[in-house]
Design a protein around this motif. Sequence first.
Motif, PDB file in Angstrom:
ATOM      1  N   VAL A  21      -3.530  -2.607   4.076  1.00 40.78           N
ATOM      2  CA  VAL A  21      -2.356  -2.382   3.227  1.00 40.78           C
ATOM      3  C   VAL A  21      -1.317  -3.487   3.410  1.00 40.78           C
ATOM      4  O   VAL A  21      -0.725  -3.970   2.435  1.00 40.78           O
ATOM      5  CB  VAL A  21      -1.753  -0.994   3.524  1.00 40.78           C
ATOM      6  N   CYS A  22      -1.099  -3.900   4.658  1.00 40.58           N
ATOM      7  CA  CYS A  22      -0.105  -4.966   4.911  1.00 40.58           C
ATOM      8  C   CYS A  22      -0.536  -6.279   4.287  1.00 40.58           C
ATOM      9  O   CYS A  22       0.284  -7.007   3.706  1.00 40.58           O
ATOM     10  CB  CYS A  22       0.116  -5.130   6.411  1.00 40.58           C
ATOM     11  N   ILE A  23      -1.825  -6.612   4.401  1.00 48.18           N
ATOM     12  CA  ILE A  23      -2.308  -7.851   3.791  1.00 48.18           C
ATOM     13  C   ILE A  23      -2.148  -7.774   2.276  1.00 48.18           C
ATOM     14  O   ILE A  23      -1.694  -8.740   1.633  1.00 48.18           O
ATOM     15  CB  ILE A  23      -3.774  -8.105   4.183  1.00 48.18           C
ATOM     16  N   GLY A  28       0.795  -9.393  -2.468  1.00 44.67           N
ATOM     17  CA  GLY A  28       1.559  -9.024  -3.656  1.00 44.67           C
ATOM     18  C   GLY A  28       2.959  -9.626  -3.642  1.00 44.67           C
ATOM     19  O   GLY A  28       3.441 -10.134  -4.670  1.00 44.67           O
ATOM     20  N   LEU A  29       3.612  -9.579  -2.487  1.00 47.65           N
ATOM     21  CA  LEU A  29       4.954 -10.174  -2.381  1.00 47.65           C
ATOM     22  C   LEU A  29       4.908 -11.680  -2.578  1.00 47.65           C
ATOM     23  O   LEU A  29       5.781 -12.263  -3.236  1.00 47.65           O
ATOM     24  CB  LEU A  29       5.551  -9.835  -1.013  1.00 47.65           C
ATOM     25  N   ALA A  30       3.880 -12.329  -1.992  1.00 47.34           N
ATOM     26  CA  ALA A  30       3.768 -13.784  -2.146  1.00 47.34           C
ATOM     27  C   ALA A  30       3.533 -14.157  -3.606  1.00 47.34           C
ATOM     28  O   ALA A  30       4.143 -15.105  -4.130  1.00 47.34           O
ATOM     29  CB  ALA A  30       2.633 -14.315  -1.259  1.00 47.34           C
ATOM     30  N   LEU A  31       2.637 -13.409  -4.289  1.00 47.82           N
ATOM     31  CA  LEU A  31       2.391 -13.694  -5.697  1.00 47.82           C
ATOM     32  C   LEU A  31       3.648 -13.432  -6.525  1.00 47.82           C
ATOM     33  O   LEU A  31       3.995 -14.231  -7.413  1.00 47.82           O
ATOM     34  CB  LEU A  31       1.240 -12.815  -6.183  1.00 47.82           C
ATOM     35  N   SER A  32       4.342 -12.330  -6.236  1.00 46.53           N
ATOM     36  CA  SER A  32       5.571 -12.029  -6.958  1.00 46.53           C
ATOM     37  C   SER A  32       6.628 -13.103  -6.719  1.00 46.53           C
ATOM     38  O   SER A  32       7.330 -13.526  -7.646  1.00 46.53           O
ATOM     39  CB  SER A  32       6.097 -10.656  -6.529  1.00 46.53           C
ATOM     40  N   SER A 173      10.654  -7.966   2.856  1.00 48.33           N
ATOM     41  CA  SER A 173       9.270  -7.916   3.338  1.00 48.33           C
ATOM     42  C   SER A 173       9.145  -7.199   4.684  1.00 48.33           C
ATOM     43  O   SER A 173       8.293  -6.320   4.849  1.00 48.33           O
ATOM     44  CB  SER A 173       8.681  -9.321   3.417  1.00 48.33           C
ATOM     45  N   PRO A 174       9.952  -7.552   5.710  1.00 51.63           N
ATOM     46  CA  PRO A 174       9.835  -6.817   6.988  1.00 51.63           C
ATOM     47  C   PRO A 174      10.102  -5.320   6.841  1.00 51.63           C
ATOM     48  O   PRO A 174       9.414  -4.501   7.456  1.00 51.63           O
ATOM     49  CB  PRO A 174      10.896  -7.489   7.881  1.00 51.63           C
ATOM     50  N   LEU A 175      11.101  -4.974   5.995  1.00 50.30           N
ATOM     51  CA  LEU A 175      11.392  -3.559   5.789  1.00 50.30           C
ATOM     52  C   LEU A 175      10.214  -2.855   5.115  1.00 50.30           C
ATOM     53  O   LEU A 175       9.856  -1.721   5.474  1.00 50.30           O
ATOM     54  CB  LEU A 175      12.652  -3.412   4.936  1.00 50.30           C
ATOM     55  N   LEU A 176       9.583  -3.531   4.147  1.00 46.41           N
ATOM     56  CA  LEU A 176       8.432  -2.948   3.468  1.00 46.41           C
ATOM     57  C   LEU A 176       7.276  -2.724   4.441  1.00 46.41           C
ATOM     58  O   LEU A 176       6.628  -1.673   4.433  1.00 46.41           O
ATOM     59  CB  LEU A 176       7.992  -3.865   2.324  1.00 46.41           C
ATOM     60  N   LEU A 177       7.008  -3.712   5.316  1.00 46.72           N
ATOM     61  CA  LEU A 177       5.933  -3.563   6.302  1.00 46.72           C
ATOM     62  C   LEU A 177       6.233  -2.406   7.261  1.00 46.72           C
ATOM     63  O   LEU A 177       5.320  -1.662   7.653  1.00 46.72           O
ATOM     64  CB  LEU A 177       5.747  -4.864   7.078  1.00 46.72           C
ATOM     65  N   LEU A 178       7.497  -2.266   7.641  1.00 44.15           N
ATOM     66  CA  LEU A 178       7.877  -1.166   8.529  1.00 44.15           C
ATOM     67  C   LEU A 178       7.674   0.181   7.834  1.00 44.15           C
ATOM     68  O   LEU A 178       7.159   1.141   8.445  1.00 44.15           O
ATOM     69  CB  LEU A 178       9.341  -1.336   8.952  1.00 44.15           C
ATOM     70  N   LEU A 179       8.044   0.250   6.566  1.00 41.86           N
ATOM     71  CA  LEU A 179       7.836   1.487   5.819  1.00 41.86           C
ATOM     72  C   LEU A 179       6.351   1.799   5.673  1.00 41.86           C
ATOM     73  O   LEU A 179       5.933   2.960   5.746  1.00 41.86           O
ATOM     74  CB  LEU A 179       8.485   1.371   4.438  1.00 41.86           C
ATOM     75  N   ILE A 180       5.535   0.773   5.468  1.00 40.00           N
ATOM     76  CA  ILE A 180       4.079   0.976   5.373  1.00 40.00           C
ATOM     77  C   ILE A 180       3.542   1.534   6.681  1.00 40.00           C
ATOM     78  O   ILE A 180       2.719   2.459   6.699  1.00 40.00           O
ATOM     79  CB  ILE A 180       3.381  -0.348   5.005  1.00 40.00           C
TER      80      ILE A 180
END
Length: 458
Positions: A21-23, A28-32, A173-180
């Motif tokens: 999921v993180c990858i 997705g974030l990099a493409l966006s 991004s860090p917040l999203l990874l933490l939420l994941i």
Amino acid sequence: MPKSLQCARVRSLRWRLLRTVCIAALLGLALSGALSYQQAQHEAEELMDGHLAQSARLLLALVRDNESHLADLAARLATVRSDQANLYEPPLEFQIGRADGSLLLRSEHAPGIPLSAATGYSVIEHDGHPWRMLNMQAVSGDYRVQVGQSITLRDRAALEVAGQSVLPIAAISPLLLLLIYYSVRSGLKPLDDLAADVASRSPENLGPLANRAAPSEAQPLVAALNRLLFRLRDTLESERRFTADAAHELRTPLAIVKIQAQVAQLSPDANDRQHALRQIVAGADRATRVLEQLLRLARLDPLARLPNPVEVDLAELARQGLADFLQSVDARDIRLQTAGSPLLVRGDAELLQIVLRNLLDNALRYTPADSRIHVFARRQGGELSLGVADDGPGVPPTELPRLVERFYRGREANAEGSGLGLAIVQRIAELHDARFEVENLPAGGFTARLRWCRSPAA
């Protein structure tokens, strides 16, 4: 990090899910971010091109109304030049002239290209740097204007705008990874609870697992574990009962052996001692038979199916089994009834010989000495059967269903035995996909047989 912990993380569903999921989220974030950067850069360039066009129109309007005061106009325009250090206001250079190309007004650093060039946007080289130029002609056709900006400065401004648009994505991004991480951890908590519930089970606690809290994807696993727990509970209960019965069954012959040994030890009479010794041998033989039967059951119980089944001719097996049996017992009226043609089943010949010996042994033990015993192997329609029948007293109907229970010998049984013979026959029948049937004959007597509902060779 220890190698064992690394291996555990690789095999862990949580870490595998988190990694996947993180990858996916980072990609997705990099493409966006890349798309946002390109779009923001393109929009910034469009905006600056629009600024060039607006400036050109303003200059054309100023020239038309101030042609007689062009010197003053040039001075006023020089005072409103933007600071080159401001990224969002790159300096604007211009040239103004008539339709024939004659120059009327020019900024200090404007590129010196003819005003008669084609109208529209173009890119030129000026002082070793690329410039974005716009040539525009008044609607009346009497004036022409040329405005331009350094592409280097424009690119810096566009880069700043694009970078600012990507910055929020990088920040979250860090917040999203933490939420994941916390979402996956929370989502897999029912599995952790299920694992803890399984780990808490012991031989004394084999109740079913609670499956209400488990997710729907884990319901089949919970159901399978519950079936396993039920089977394990039944197996342990059977083992406890079997052990208790075996201990009770062995206690009697061992007690007899001990008593007779004491009698032989204390008796002064030689005949009494010989009688006691014969009783010791008989008790040892009985204990040996019980142990042999127990070992045979212990070998058969774990089997789910026969390891190496082969084709067995029941008729030939009955003939050979009866011949071998008669060599080890006293002569009795035992007859063979079998068809001449082969009666083929897939099975284990040694186990089927055990069935025949146990059925013959029971018939000899529990029938009077003048009884007739028949060994049969026959086909009736599509069914094959192998068994033993006698014309003895039979068995009380209420006891027929219990004959296959381990250590059960019936209330009226007077002959010695362990009560395991028919239990072994029942287990061998299960391994051969056959039915073991016992019944009293209408004309008197008793029969026990293995019956295959249809010929396996058909």
